[in-house]
Design an enzyme around this catalytic site. Structure first.
Site, PDB file in Angstrom:
ATOM      1  N   SER A 133      -9.726   2.105   2.915  1.00 35.13           N
ATOM      2  CA  SER A 133      -8.897   2.878   2.008  1.00 35.13           C
ATOM      3  C   SER A 133      -7.961   2.033   1.153  1.00 35.13           C
ATOM      4  O   SER A 133      -7.416   2.513   0.153  1.00 35.13           O
ATOM      5  CB  SER A 133      -8.054   3.873   2.827  1.00 35.13           C
ATOM      6  OG  SER A 133      -7.176   3.183   3.712  1.00 35.13           O
TER       7      SER A 133
ATOM      8  N   SER B  50      -9.809  -0.481   7.002  1.00 32.61           N
ATOM      9  CA  SER B  50      -9.251  -0.293   5.661  1.00 32.61           C
ATOM     10  C   SER B  50      -8.543  -1.499   5.068  1.00 32.61           C
ATOM     11  O   SER B  50      -8.154  -1.471   3.902  1.00 32.61           O
ATOM     12  CB  SER B  50      -8.296   0.902   5.657  1.00 32.61           C
ATOM     13  OG  SER B  50      -9.013   2.103   5.790  1.00 32.61           O
TER      14      SER B  50
ATOM     15  N   LYS C  85       0.838  -1.198   0.000  1.00 29.33           N
ATOM     16  CA  LYS C  85       0.000   0.000   0.000  1.00 29.33           C
ATOM     17  C   LYS C  85       0.875   1.251   0.000  1.00 29.33           C
ATOM     18  O   LYS C  85       1.862   1.331   0.734  1.00 29.33           O
ATOM     19  CB  LYS C  85      -0.914  -0.023   1.227  1.00 29.33           C
ATOM     20  CG  LYS C  85      -1.983   1.061   1.261  1.00 29.33           C
ATOM     21  CD  LYS C  85      -2.870   0.889   2.500  1.00 29.33           C
ATOM     22  CE  LYS C  85      -3.969   1.931   2.572  1.00 29.33           C
ATOM     23  NZ  LYS C  85      -4.804   1.773   3.793  1.00 29.33           N
TER      24      LYS C  85
END
Length: 487
Positions: free
Chosen positions: A151, A175, A76
């Site tokens: 997210s 997330s 990420k």
């Protein structure tokens, strides 16, 4: 010939170790897959082709070895990686290449994994749909017109689209788990402090938790074991070894849950979930009972206040953390023509560099921390957090784990919730309590509703991460994994 992109991380590691395939072949297969499908998925913000092939070559040469040696992983884009663009999906960090790597990245490299690149996300990890990325949304491989969650939608979508067998996400309010649920993948949030935050671009320091994303529970556990453990560079890191999450996953895969007590949260049993989600959850409970589990209803009366408490605590901490993006030391700098004051340059930089959701949360958090309002808002929210923690502690005196749907609804169409922030925030209704408590939780696929994946959440006491892996693996053994439509 076997499609290497369809194999589990465990299978890939075994084949590489036995030299049935080379790490370079595995890396190349995934890079080719990214090239073929990512223009439609947009899971990646940066693909490090040269770095991946070089790392794979080191594994093949015997220079690097480890339990996941040669297995590709996506990271990420909120996790600092030396020399590789790390933007947190924000214009304010566009083009920034960190001079250091996060502890998690160092551990991935030491274990011999092959980093493919950095994945898309909601800007600064603020969102539930990956629609708030400054570089465009990620599409859900199950339906390209729907969100992949957030997210960490890029990490989950990369897994679901067979672009990577493993990925790293971060979980502040859901997330990792919520994207896992809506993409039909596995997402695990470790105990807070069980994985290092050093090198993680901070959103909410008392909540942020890096963790694994995968297609199977065992793969998630293998990745968790690599990245977890104490880190002296992180003051919140727990000085204890990682529980035996891999052994627990393998035990659960045998399908025996005799003596395991599952807690059904009474406050989650209302009408918040879509009918298809509720039906898939009920069927999963029935499957676990057939494996020997006992179901007990428990009451956690303060869970209903988790959402408002979270949206005071997280924005307050975000307001403090994001003050460092001032256009002075690194990142974007706007309006510096020699005629403006430092304050004007900072204001112009932040206005141009931050997106609407980040601005919304900074404003909310700054207000909650302001003189005269701190005790009424942030202080009260922290008291609610304590009550939620006590609810968990009392519940775990009665049961081994708590279970719920991961998210109340399946993946929704793009644009359907961006005009109403509250509806967007409801995506994390079932995941946020665990973040406020600090315990571990995992989302595992449990079926389909309207042809789209549904996630099943297992929550465990702090530092009992092995319990959640056992139950999740047992459910996986009963319902199987999900395969998205071909891209």
């Amino acid at each position: 010939m076997t499609d290497l992109t369809r194999l589990t991380a465990a299978d890939l590691a075994a084949k590489i170790k036995s030299k049935e395939v080379s790490a370079v072949e595995v890396a190349q297969a995934h890079l080719d897959r990214i090239e073929a499908v990512d223009p439609r998925v947009h899971a990646f913000l940066h693909v490090d082709r040269e770095g991946a092939l070089a790392a794979a070559a080191r594994v093949d040469s015997g220079e690097v070895d480890g339990p996941l040696a040669g297995v590709p992983v996506a990271v990420k884009d909120v996790i600092a990686t030396r020399g590789v663009p790390t933007t947190a999906a924000s214009k304010i960090l566009e083009g920034w290449r960190p001079p250091y790597s996060a502890t998690i990245v160092e551990r991935l490299q030491a274990a011999g994994t092959v980093m493919l690149g950095k994945t898309n996300m909601d800007e600064f990890a603020m969102g539930s749909s990956t629609e708030y990325s400054a570089y465009g949304p990620t599409n859900n491989p199950w339906d390209l017109g729907r969100i992949p969650g957030g997210s960490g939608g890029g990490s989950a979508a990369a897994i679901a689209a067979y672009e990577a067998p493993l990925a790293i996400g971060t979980d502040t309010g859901g997330s990792i788990r919520q994207p896992g649920a809506v993409t039909g993948t596995v997402g695990a949030k470790p105990t807070y402090g069980g994985t290092s935050r050093y090198g993680l671009i901070a959103f909410s320091s008392s909540l942020d938790t890096p963790g694994p994303c995968a297609r199977t529970v065992e793969d998630a556990a293998l990745l968790h074991a690599v990245i977890g453990g104490h880190d002296p560079r992180d003051s919140t890191s727990i000085p204890e070894p990682v529980p035996d999450v891999v052994g627990a996953a393998r035990l659960g895969a045998t399908g025996d849950l005799t003596g395991v007590r599952l807690g059904l949260v009474k406050e989650f049993a209302g009408d918040g979930s879509e009918p298809g989600v509720a039906a898939a959850f009920r069927e999963s409970i029935e499957a676990l009972v057939k494996l020997g589990a006992e179901v007990v209803e428990v009451s956690c009366p303060h869970f209903q206040y988790a959402l408002p408490a979270y949206y005071l605590i997280a924005p307050s901490e975000c307001s403090s953390n994001l003050a460092r993006f001032d256009g002075v030391r690194y990142g974007l700098r706007v309006g510096d023509d020699g005629n403006r004051s430092l304050e004007e340059v900072m204001s112009l930089t932040r206005d141009a560099g931050f997106g609407p959701e980040v601005k919304r949360r900074i404003i909310l958090g700054t207000y909650a921390l302001s003189s005269g309002y701190y005790d009424a808002y942030y202080g009260q929210a922290q008291k609610v957090r304590t009550l939620i923690t006590r609810d968990f502690q009392k519940a775990f005196e009665q049961v081994d784990v708590l279970v719920s749907p991961t998210t109340p609804f399946v993946a929704f169409p793009f644009g359907s919730r961006t005009s109403d922030p509250y509806q967007m925030y409801l995506a994390d209704l079932f995941t946020i309590p665990t973040n406020l408590y600090g315990g571990p939780a995992i989302s595992v696929p449990c079926g389909l509703a309207e042809g789209l994946p549904v996630g099943f959440q297992v929550m465990a006491p702090t530092m009992a991460d092995d319990r959640m892996y056992r139950v999740a693996a047992a459910l996986e053994s009963a319902v199987g994994t999900l395969t998205p439509p071909a891209l």
